[in-house]
Design a protein around this motif. Structure first.
Motif, mmCIF file in Angstrom:
data_model
loop_
_atom_site.group_PDB
_atom_site.id
_atom_site.type_symbol
_atom_site.label_atom_id
_atom_site.label_comp_id
_atom_site.label_asym_id
_atom_site.label_seq_id
_atom_site.Cartn_x
_atom_site.Cartn_y
_atom_site.Cartn_z
ATOM 1 N N ARG A 45 0.883 -1.671 -0.378
ATOM 2 C CA ARG A 45 -0.058 -0.150 0.015
ATOM 3 C C ARG A 45 1.067 1.274 0.033
ATOM 4 N NH1 ARG A 45 -4.531 -0.737 4.299
ATOM 5 N NH2 ARG A 45 -2.802 -1.319 5.870
ATOM 6 N N GLY A 46 1.649 0.873 -0.647
ATOM 7 C CA GLY A 46 2.550 2.555 -1.100
ATOM 8 C C GLY A 46 3.755 2.868 0.121
ATOM 9 N N MET A 47 3.834 1.688 0.450
ATOM 10 C CA MET A 47 4.101 1.996 1.873
ATOM 11 C C MET A 47 5.783 1.051 2.096
ATOM 12 S SD MET A 47 4.024 3.918 3.697
ATOM 13 C CE MET A 47 3.631 5.060 5.541
ATOM 14 N N LEU A 48 7.533 1.470 1.705
ATOM 15 C CA LEU A 48 8.206 0.422 1.725
ATOM 16 C C LEU A 48 9.192 0.123 3.018
ATOM 17 C CD1 LEU A 48 9.744 2.937 -0.522
ATOM 18 C CD2 LEU A 48 8.123 0.885 -1.125
ATOM 19 N N LEU A 49 9.823 -1.258 2.499
ATOM 20 C CA LEU A 49 9.623 -1.741 3.687
ATOM 21 C C LEU A 49 11.558 -2.773 3.481
ATOM 22 C CD1 LEU A 49 10.507 -3.449 6.606
ATOM 23 C CD2 LEU A 49 9.546 -5.290 5.901
ATOM 24 N N ARG A 50 12.445 -2.643 3.498
ATOM 25 C CA ARG A 50 13.822 -2.907 3.080
ATOM 26 C C ARG A 50 14.425 -3.920 3.915
ATOM 27 N NH1 ARG A 50 19.127 -2.281 3.420
ATOM 28 N NH2 ARG A 50 20.522 -2.292 1.221
ATOM 29 N N VAL A 51 14.886 -5.209 3.540
ATOM 30 C CA VAL A 51 15.035 -6.136 4.029
ATOM 31 C C VAL A 51 16.171 -6.697 3.429
ATOM 32 C CG1 VAL A 51 15.103 -8.538 4.960
ATOM 33 C CG2 VAL A 51 13.194 -7.105 4.369
ATOM 34 N N PHE A 52 17.431 -6.901 4.881
ATOM 35 C CA PHE A 52 19.046 -7.339 3.994
ATOM 36 C C PHE A 52 19.461 -8.762 5.069
ATOM 37 C CE2 PHE A 52 23.120 -7.395 5.369
ATOM 38 C CZ PHE A 52 24.403 -6.552 4.567
ATOM 39 N N GLU A 53 20.107 -8.906 4.492
ATOM 40 C CA GLU A 53 19.917 -10.524 4.706
ATOM 41 C C GLU A 53 21.833 -10.801 4.342
ATOM 42 O OE1 GLU A 53 15.592 -12.213 3.748
ATOM 43 O OE2 GLU A 53 17.675 -12.191 2.318
ATOM 44 N N ALA A 54 22.472 -11.105 5.491
ATOM 45 C CA ALA A 54 23.903 -10.911 5.151
ATOM 46 C C ALA A 54 23.725 -13.203 5.781
ATOM 47 C CB ALA A 54 24.565 -10.791 6.274
ATOM 48 N N PHE A 55 24.915 -13.622 4.711
ATOM 49 C CA PHE A 55 25.217 -15.249 4.944
ATOM 50 C C PHE A 55 26.325 -16.076 6.097
ATOM 51 C CE2 PHE A 55 22.595 -14.435 1.201
ATOM 52 C CZ PHE A 55 21.075 -15.068 1.578
ATOM 53 N N SER A 56 25.815 -16.459 6.399
ATOM 54 C CA SER A 56 27.835 -16.272 7.010
ATOM 55 C C SER A 56 28.443 -17.457 6.601
ATOM 56 C CB SER A 56 27.048 -17.712 8.923
ATOM 57 O OG SER A 56 26.741 -19.055 8.287
ATOM 58 N N PRO A 57 29.625 -17.362 6.685
ATOM 59 C CA PRO A 57 30.854 -18.337 6.044
ATOM 60 C C PRO A 57 30.605 -19.703 6.262
ATOM 61 C CG PRO A 57 31.305 -16.421 7.030
ATOM 62 C CD PRO A 57 29.726 -16.267 8.045
ATOM 63 N N ALA A 58 30.212 -20.584 7.461
ATOM 64 C CA ALA A 58 29.942 -21.020 7.603
ATOM 65 C C ALA A 58 29.081 -22.221 6.711
ATOM 66 C CB ALA A 58 29.759 -22.036 8.778
ATOM 67 N N MET A 59 27.764 -20.994 6.477
ATOM 68 C CA MET A 59 26.164 -21.756 5.566
ATOM 69 C C MET A 59 27.032 -21.833 3.837
ATOM 70 S SD MET A 59 22.654 -19.520 5.358
ATOM 71 C CE MET A 59 21.583 -19.766 4.178
ATOM 72 N N LEU A 60 27.746 -21.549 3.826
ATOM 73 C CA LEU A 60 28.462 -20.712 2.718
ATOM 74 C C LEU A 60 28.950 -21.957 2.200
ATOM 75 C CD1 LEU A 60 28.620 -16.760 1.979
ATOM 76 C CD2 LEU A 60 27.127 -18.355 1.501
ATOM 77 N N ALA A 61 30.409 -22.832 2.891
ATOM 78 C CA ALA A 61 31.021 -23.427 2.972
ATOM 79 C C ALA A 61 30.368 -24.867 2.965
ATOM 80 C CB ALA A 61 32.048 -23.326 4.046
ATOM 81 N N THR A 62 28.891 -25.284 3.092
ATOM 82 C CA THR A 62 28.258 -26.366 3.493
ATOM 83 C C THR A 62 27.291 -26.747 2.191
ATOM 84 O OG1 THR A 62 28.266 -25.970 5.549
ATOM 85 C CG2 THR A 62 26.493 -27.136 4.991
ATOM 86 N N PRO A 63 27.362 -27.722 1.694
ATOM 87 C CA PRO A 63 26.856 -28.502 0.415
ATOM 88 C C PRO A 63 25.346 -28.068 0.834
ATOM 89 C CG PRO A 63 28.446 -30.142 0.377
ATOM 90 C CD PRO A 63 28.360 -28.588 2.095
ATOM 91 N N THR A 64 24.910 -27.604 -0.566
ATOM 92 C CA THR A 64 23.357 -27.232 -0.166
ATOM 93 C C THR A 64 22.674 -27.878 0.670
ATOM 94 O OG1 THR A 64 23.274 -25.938 -1.781
ATOM 95 C CG2 THR A 64 20.384 -26.552 -1.490
ATOM 96 N N ALA A 65 21.990 -29.411 0.649
ATOM 97 C CA ALA A 65 21.521 -30.182 0.808
ATOM 98 C C ALA A 65 22.251 -30.429 2.306
ATOM 99 C CB ALA A 65 22.238 -31.467 0.286
ATOM 100 N N THR A 66 22.839 -30.212 2.906
ATOM 101 C CA THR A 66 23.042 -30.661 4.668
ATOM 102 C C THR A 66 23.754 -29.528 5.282
ATOM 103 O OG1 THR A 66 25.309 -31.834 3.689
ATOM 104 C CG2 THR A 66 25.410 -31.365 5.651
ATOM 105 N N PRO A 67 22.770 -29.456 6.653
ATOM 106 C CA PRO A 67 22.730 -27.697 7.446
ATOM 107 C C PRO A 67 23.961 -27.507 7.830
ATOM 108 C CG PRO A 67 21.598 -30.456 8.481
ATOM 109 C CD PRO A 67 21.655 -30.407 6.892
ATOM 110 N N PRO A 68 24.022 -26.968 8.293
ATOM 111 C CA PRO A 68 25.043 -26.537 9.003
ATOM 112 C C PRO A 68 25.500 -26.647 10.357
ATOM 113 C CG PRO A 68 23.714 -24.503 9.305
ATOM 114 C CD PRO A 68 23.400 -25.920 8.531
ATOM 115 N N THR A 69 27.199 -27.092 10.966
ATOM 116 C CA THR A 69 26.940 -27.301 12.479
ATOM 117 C C THR A 69 26.986 -26.104 13.158
ATOM 118 O OG1 THR A 69 29.557 -27.360 12.392
ATOM 119 C CG2 THR A 69 28.359 -29.263 11.905
ATOM 120 N N SER A 70 26.771 -26.421 14.248
ATOM 121 C CA SER A 70 27.218 -24.577 15.451
ATOM 122 C C SER A 70 28.290 -24.683 16.035
ATOM 123 C CB SER A 70 26.232 -25.157 16.396
ATOM 124 O OG SER A 70 26.037 -23.926 17.774
ATOM 125 N N PRO A 71 28.863 -23.197 15.892
ATOM 126 C CA PRO A 71 30.197 -22.762 16.165
ATOM 127 C C PRO A 71 30.370 -22.946 17.097
ATOM 128 C CG PRO A 71 28.344 -20.328 15.712
ATOM 129 C CD PRO A 71 27.971 -22.228 15.489
#
Length: 185
Positions: free
Chosen positions: A156-182
């Protein structure tokens, strides 16, 4: 950042739809940890994306999304204070519920194209990710670069900005496997 991590980052940066749903499909249980929700100053790029002058009162909500016990995404949402009395008023009481419920369950909400972003150590965005990570994981952001994305939602004419940063552990993990807790040091 390794080639594999850059490829993973690109996949997440360009993935359409709800990030929360994608995280659930990737690793199961998704939990939202709200770090802060308050009127606060905008970071570089936010005022322009929202079409407001710098210094405009905005609600800032920062959260970390966890898959299982592992923190995987730091997210920051900003909306002009005026929007909180209108189409984005549900944002105020969101608490630990995912923002996705407000954004993807309402056909009246539209979204700009996703914008991949890379923020080097020393940038304001890297500093904010580092602060959030220290609060949650007890350690600094574990990479010299923050791989992220942003977009703007309209309702309805009003804006909301969303920014999402991906952890390096998430990016080092194959898509099918969940990350481990740091492990905090």
């Amino acid at each position: 950042m390794t080639r594999t991590a850059r490829q993973q980052a690109s996949r997440w940066q360009q993935a359409p739809g709800s990030l929360t749903q994608r995280l659930f499909a990737w690793g199961g249980e998704v939990r939202v940890q709200c770090l802060r929700q308050q009127v606060a100053p905008l970071l570089p790029g936010e005022a322009a994306d929202l079409g407001v002058p710098p210094g405009t009162r905005c609600l800032v909500r920062e959260v970390v999304l966890h898959v299982g016990d592992a923190p995987v995404v730091w997210a920051r949402s900003v909306a002009p204070h005026a929007a909180l009395n209108g189409p984005w008023k549900a944002l105020v009481g969101l608490g630990t519920r995912p923002l996705a419920a407000l954004l993807f369950d309402d056909p009246a909400v539209t979204r700009t194209p996703l914008r991949p972003q890379w923020h080097a150590r020393g940038s304001r965005w890297h500093h904010r990710a580092d602060e959030a990570w220290r609060m949650v994981a007890g350690e600094p952001w574990p990479a010299a670069v923050v791989a992220a994305r942003s977009s703007v939602f309209w309702r309805r004419g009003m804006l909301l900005r969303v920014f999402e940063a991906f952890s390096p552990a998430m990016l080092a993990t194959p898509t099918a496997t969940p990350p481990t807790s740091p492990r905090p040091r």
